[in-house]
Design an enzyme around this catalytic site. Structure first.
Site, mmCIF file in Angstrom:
data_model
loop_
_atom_site.group_PDB
_atom_site.id
_atom_site.type_symbol
_atom_site.label_atom_id
_atom_site.label_comp_id
_atom_site.label_asym_id
_atom_site.label_seq_id
_atom_site.Cartn_x
_atom_site.Cartn_y
_atom_site.Cartn_z
ATOM 1 N N HIS A 52 0.841 -1.194 0.000
ATOM 2 C CA HIS A 52 0.000 0.000 0.000
ATOM 3 C C HIS A 52 0.882 1.252 0.000
ATOM 4 O O HIS A 52 0.480 2.303 -0.501
ATOM 5 C CB HIS A 52 -0.912 0.031 1.230
ATOM 6 C CG HIS A 52 -2.038 -0.947 1.181
ATOM 7 N ND1 HIS A 52 -1.918 -2.235 1.601
ATOM 8 C CD2 HIS A 52 -3.315 -0.815 0.749
ATOM 9 C CE1 HIS A 52 -3.061 -2.874 1.432
ATOM 10 N NE2 HIS A 52 -3.929 -2.026 0.911
ATOM 11 N N ASP A 57 -3.060 -6.031 -8.263
ATOM 12 C CA ASP A 57 -3.451 -5.434 -6.999
ATOM 13 C C ASP A 57 -3.837 -3.986 -7.292
ATOM 14 O O ASP A 57 -3.614 -3.473 -8.410
ATOM 15 C CB ASP A 57 -2.294 -5.515 -6.007
ATOM 16 C CG ASP A 57 -2.764 -5.535 -4.554
ATOM 17 O OD1 ASP A 57 -3.945 -5.192 -4.302
ATOM 18 O OD2 ASP A 57 -1.966 -5.903 -3.676
#
Length: 377
Positions: A236, A309
């Site tokens: 992230h 992702d």
């Protein structure tokens, strides 16, 4: 005679010539060898191929490009969110959406709009410990590390079936799971999201859960290829790195993905993860032709959907949807700017920097899977 929900999972098994059931469950493999049921599967294959070819032929370039994008959207039915979803569908022809935080009622409303779209949308959600991970009033279950201590392979299959049923009630047709990352004995950012450090157990439980999902008519997406279990960086925030040699990678990180593929299951998510052993140029898997095409497609023989992702994560900074599609991805999740990625994709095709044949191939695979899980369900 096979039930419709069985046909989907057995069809995917048939594609890979694998008829292995979960341990501790009675095998249905012998049933698959009957002429009648083989004919059913062959007929389903032909119909899915015909659907994909027919729809693709009649799609504009804009529609084909949009199918590769799956933006995120909050699970809310307020006017602005509903307007945003209609814009995604009408203006950018998206292939699906990823549901973020919200509530069950709103998620159902959004999914019904997606179902009625000209080409039905993939409605995906992270539900690693149940729909309650994202949706208020959704069920919450133990995380994988605890689940692996409290159940067995057959229990994981049943768990997958239960999640599939709950998802279908909401209109969700894709679960971004199972997590099949093998955690190292040291610190790992995946932590209790993993089934553990034993690659055989991770594989058995992850595959059993995925087979339960797909037997229940919901697409599974194993993640995070080629393996996030030994990384210390959260993707992230930035690109994660696997510091393992090819032998260790093959015996640990890649093993659950190989087993998932051997069962003919549908989706694999590529992480924003570097591996010098797999891509000497340092590209993260989500945009690496070495990892997505040479390894995952060619060497490992994966025929299903490759998803990235989320592209709004720090690990994807500096890369585009075009980079991912060129590398081998079919679906780009959660682009930061949908319009920008959409227009860039069209521009790259129009100026010849991205062969339209690549876009057509990605779109055809998407349509093929949509027929199996969305049209034929």
């Amino acid at each position: 005679m096979l039930k419709k929900r069985d046909i989907i999972i057995f069809f995917m098994l048939w594609l890979s010539l694998s008829f292995i059931s979960c341990r501790n469950r009675e095998s249905r493999a012998p049933e698959m060898k009957s002429i009648v049921e083989s004919d059913i599967l062959q007929d389903l294959t032909v119909k899915a191929e015909q659907y994909a070819d027919s729809v693709l032929t009649n799609m504009t370039l804009e529609e084909r490009a949009g199918q590769c994008l799956m933006p995120s959207i909050y699970s809310s039915n307020d006017p602005s969110t509903l307007s945003l979803l209609h814009s995604y569908i009408d203006d950018f022809h998206v292939g699906g959406v990823v549901l973020m935080q919200g509530n069950v009622e709103s998620a159902h409303k959004l999914s019904m709009i997606g179902k009625d779209s000209k080409i039905p949308l993939f409605i995906a959600i992270d539900a690693e410990w149940g729909l309650g991970m994202r949706l208020e009033e959704g069920s919450v279950y133990p995380k994988n590390s605890k689940m692996s201590k409290e159940t067995n392979e057959a229990g994981m299959f049943d768990y997958g079936m239960k999640i599939a049923g709950e998802s279908r009630n909401v209109g969700i047709n894709m679960i971004l799971g199972p997590v099949v990352d093998v955690v190292s004995s040291g610190r790992s950012v995946i932590g209790n999201r993993s089934f553990g450090s034993n690659p055989l157990l991770v594989s058995e439980y992850g595959v059993a859960y995925a087979k339960g999902l797909e037997s229940g008519g919901v697409i599974s997406v194993a993640k995070h290829f080629p393996g996030h279990g030994s990384t210390s960086v959260d993707s992230h925030k930035g690109v994660a790195t696997i510091n393992r040699d090819i032998t260790t990678l093959d015996s640990l990180d890649l093993q659950p993905f190989r087993d998932y593929i051997s069962q003919g299951l549908t989706g694999i998510m590529a992480g924003h993860i570097q591996s010098a052993a797999l891509d000497p140029d340092g590209n993260p898997a989500s945009v690496s032709i070495d990892m997505l095409t040479s390894l995952l497609r060619d060497e490992m023989g994966f025929k299903g959907l490759i998803l990235t992702d989320a592209f709004n994560m720090g690990g994807a900074k500096g890369f585009s949807a075009v980079d991912a599609i060129r590398a081998g991805a079919d679906l780009i999740l959660c682009p930061s700017n949908v319009q920008e990625e959409y227009e860039n994709l069209l521009e790259e095709v129009n100026n010849g920097n991205l062969d339209v044949k690549i876009l057509n191939e990605r779109c055809r695979r998407i349509l093929f899977v949509k027929y199996l899980f969305l049209i034929n369900s």
